[in-house]
Design an enzyme around this catalytic site. Sequence first.
Site, PDB file in Angstrom:
ATOM      1  N   HIS A 137     -11.782  77.136-106.272  1.00 59.30           N
ATOM      2  CA  HIS A 137     -12.954  77.080-105.397  1.00 59.30           C
ATOM      3  C   HIS A 137     -13.815  78.337-105.453  1.00 59.30           C
ATOM      4  O   HIS A 137     -14.471  78.690-104.482  1.00 59.30           O
ATOM      5  CB  HIS A 137     -12.562  76.806-103.931  1.00 59.30           C
ATOM      6  CG  HIS A 137     -11.617  75.666-103.779  1.00 59.30           C
ATOM      7  ND1 HIS A 137     -11.966  74.363-104.093  1.00 59.30           N
ATOM      8  CD2 HIS A 137     -10.330  75.621-103.357  1.00 59.30           C
ATOM      9  CE1 HIS A 137     -10.918  73.575-103.863  1.00 59.30           C
ATOM     10  NE2 HIS A 137      -9.916  74.306-103.419  1.00 59.30           N
ATOM     11  N   ARG A 145     -18.981  72.246 -76.832  1.00 60.06           N
ATOM     12  CA  ARG A 145     -17.920  73.175 -77.236  1.00 60.06           C
ATOM     13  C   ARG A 145     -16.876  73.266 -76.137  1.00 60.06           C
ATOM     14  O   ARG A 145     -17.187  73.158 -74.953  1.00 60.06           O
ATOM     15  CB  ARG A 145     -18.495  74.583 -77.470  1.00 60.06           C
ATOM     16  CG  ARG A 145     -19.694  74.630 -78.384  1.00 60.06           C
ATOM     17  CD  ARG A 145     -19.318  74.232 -79.805  1.00 60.06           C
ATOM     18  NE  ARG A 145     -18.321  75.102 -80.389  1.00 60.06           N
ATOM     19  CZ  ARG A 145     -18.607  76.216 -81.065  1.00 60.06           C
ATOM     20  NH1 ARG A 145     -19.854  76.578 -81.241  1.00 60.06           N
ATOM     21  NH2 ARG A 145     -17.642  76.962 -81.556  1.00 60.06           N
ATOM     22  N   LYS A 188     -24.375  86.396 -88.484  1.00 64.67           N
ATOM     23  CA  LYS A 188     -23.136  86.094 -89.199  1.00 64.67           C
ATOM     24  C   LYS A 188     -23.381  85.999 -90.701  1.00 64.67           C
ATOM     25  O   LYS A 188     -22.602  85.402 -91.428  1.00 64.67           O
ATOM     26  CB  LYS A 188     -22.527  84.791 -88.660  1.00 64.67           C
ATOM     27  CG  LYS A 188     -21.895  84.993 -87.283  1.00 64.67           C
ATOM     28  CD  LYS A 188     -20.839  83.958 -86.990  1.00 64.67           C
ATOM     29  CE  LYS A 188     -21.347  82.912 -86.040  1.00 64.67           C
ATOM     30  NZ  LYS A 188     -20.298  81.942 -85.658  1.00 64.67           N
ATOM     31  N   PRO A 191     -15.133  82.466 -89.620  1.00 63.82           N
ATOM     32  CA  PRO A 191     -15.423  83.893 -89.444  1.00 63.82           C
ATOM     33  C   PRO A 191     -16.493  84.093 -88.363  1.00 63.82           C
ATOM     34  O   PRO A 191     -17.526  83.459 -88.386  1.00 63.82           O
ATOM     35  CB  PRO A 191     -15.957  84.320 -90.814  1.00 63.82           C
ATOM     36  CG  PRO A 191     -15.599  83.220 -91.755  1.00 63.82           C
ATOM     37  CD  PRO A 191     -15.500  81.975 -90.939  1.00 63.82           C
ATOM     38  N   GLU A 192     -16.178  84.958 -87.417  1.00 63.35           N
ATOM     39  CA  GLU A 192     -17.119  85.282 -86.349  1.00 63.35           C
ATOM     40  C   GLU A 192     -17.770  86.628 -86.661  1.00 63.35           C
ATOM     41  O   GLU A 192     -17.413  87.287 -87.630  1.00 63.35           O
ATOM     42  CB  GLU A 192     -16.358  85.367 -85.013  1.00 63.35           C
ATOM     43  CG  GLU A 192     -15.740  84.049 -84.570  1.00 63.35           C
ATOM     44  CD  GLU A 192     -16.749  83.164 -83.860  1.00 63.35           C
ATOM     45  OE1 GLU A 192     -17.872  83.627 -83.584  1.00 63.35           O
ATOM     46  OE2 GLU A 192     -16.406  82.000 -83.580  1.00 63.35           O
ATOM     47  N   ARG A 205     -14.044  74.742 -98.552  1.00 64.80           N
ATOM     48  CA  ARG A 205     -14.677  73.606 -97.870  1.00 64.80           C
ATOM     49  C   ARG A 205     -16.183  73.536 -98.078  1.00 64.80           C
ATOM     50  O   ARG A 205     -16.829  72.594 -97.655  1.00 64.80           O
ATOM     51  CB  ARG A 205     -14.321  73.638 -96.375  1.00 64.80           C
ATOM     52  CG  ARG A 205     -12.829  73.422 -96.188  1.00 64.80           C
ATOM     53  CD  ARG A 205     -12.463  73.226 -94.742  1.00 64.80           C
ATOM     54  NE  ARG A 205     -13.121  72.082 -94.146  1.00 64.80           N
ATOM     55  CZ  ARG A 205     -13.044  71.764 -92.866  1.00 64.80           C
ATOM     56  NH1 ARG A 205     -12.342  72.521 -92.062  1.00 64.80           N
ATOM     57  NH2 ARG A 205     -13.666  70.707 -92.393  1.00 64.80           N
TER      58      ARG A 205
END
Length: 287
Positions: A100, A277, A59, A2-3, A119
Amino acid sequence: VPELPEVETVANGVHERVHGRTILSVWTSGKPQTFKSPETEIAEVLTGARIAQVRRVGKTIVMTLDRGQSNHATQAEFLIHLGMTGRLLVSPHGTPVPLHTHAILTLDDTREIRFVDARRFGRLSIHQPTPPQRAKDNEQRTTNNYTGPGREPLTISPNDFIALFRNRRTPIKAALLNQSLLHGVGNIYADESLFRAAIRPRRQAARLTRAELTRLRAALIEVLHHAIHLGGSSVSDYVDADGVRGFFQLQHKVYLRTGQPCLDCGTPIKKIALAGRSTHFCPKCQR
Ligand SMILES: [Zn+2]
């Protein structure tokens, strides 16, 4: 991952659904990786608190909690960082709890706020404001709200934006990703805004002109607003049921378009590694 625009959309969607509600009880999973504050502290602070506001800072999703007394020292904030796969759902009581799930906040209307994270790179924590008696001088009587490490890209002024990059000898792409300068700008939006501003990602930040930095700020705000705007229409899908899965993808001009023709000039888009990156740019349009 998610940005900023996704996080903004999730925060706004959750705010619309739950602000003003009171949290009656809290369940946590006991998985230590997820909790940056002790689970007992999270349960203690959240239980009985009224949700005043849910907003985005960088974020991070910030839930402002009102704990019922007039003394403003009782305000605290619940910080939710989605990490790579974290989802924040508002679900009716009795609907199946997804695998989860690491936290469930039961509201006074029986709905549940659920944090689900396969995760486990997401983080939950409590931010407590500094008690007023410890604040040094009255001039600095801010509300002590969580502000994160860097500046907010959507609201920073042109002059402050330009000042951020003064004396920065790193490539502009790396400076854009540096969360202690601007928070919340991820790889996609860095590449896309540099393309729109016609600036090469490898250029040294300190050597950019005022005009270039002014252009870059405008481009960054434009791509972020565009993504937030388009994402807003799909809020109910993922807040209620599907997490961020259905989130709109920005019409990328360079990001992940390696070898494809530039949409403006037809030159093949190049990919390089920069600050660890993958970085995409048009060698002709960006100088
Ligand atoms: Zn081009």
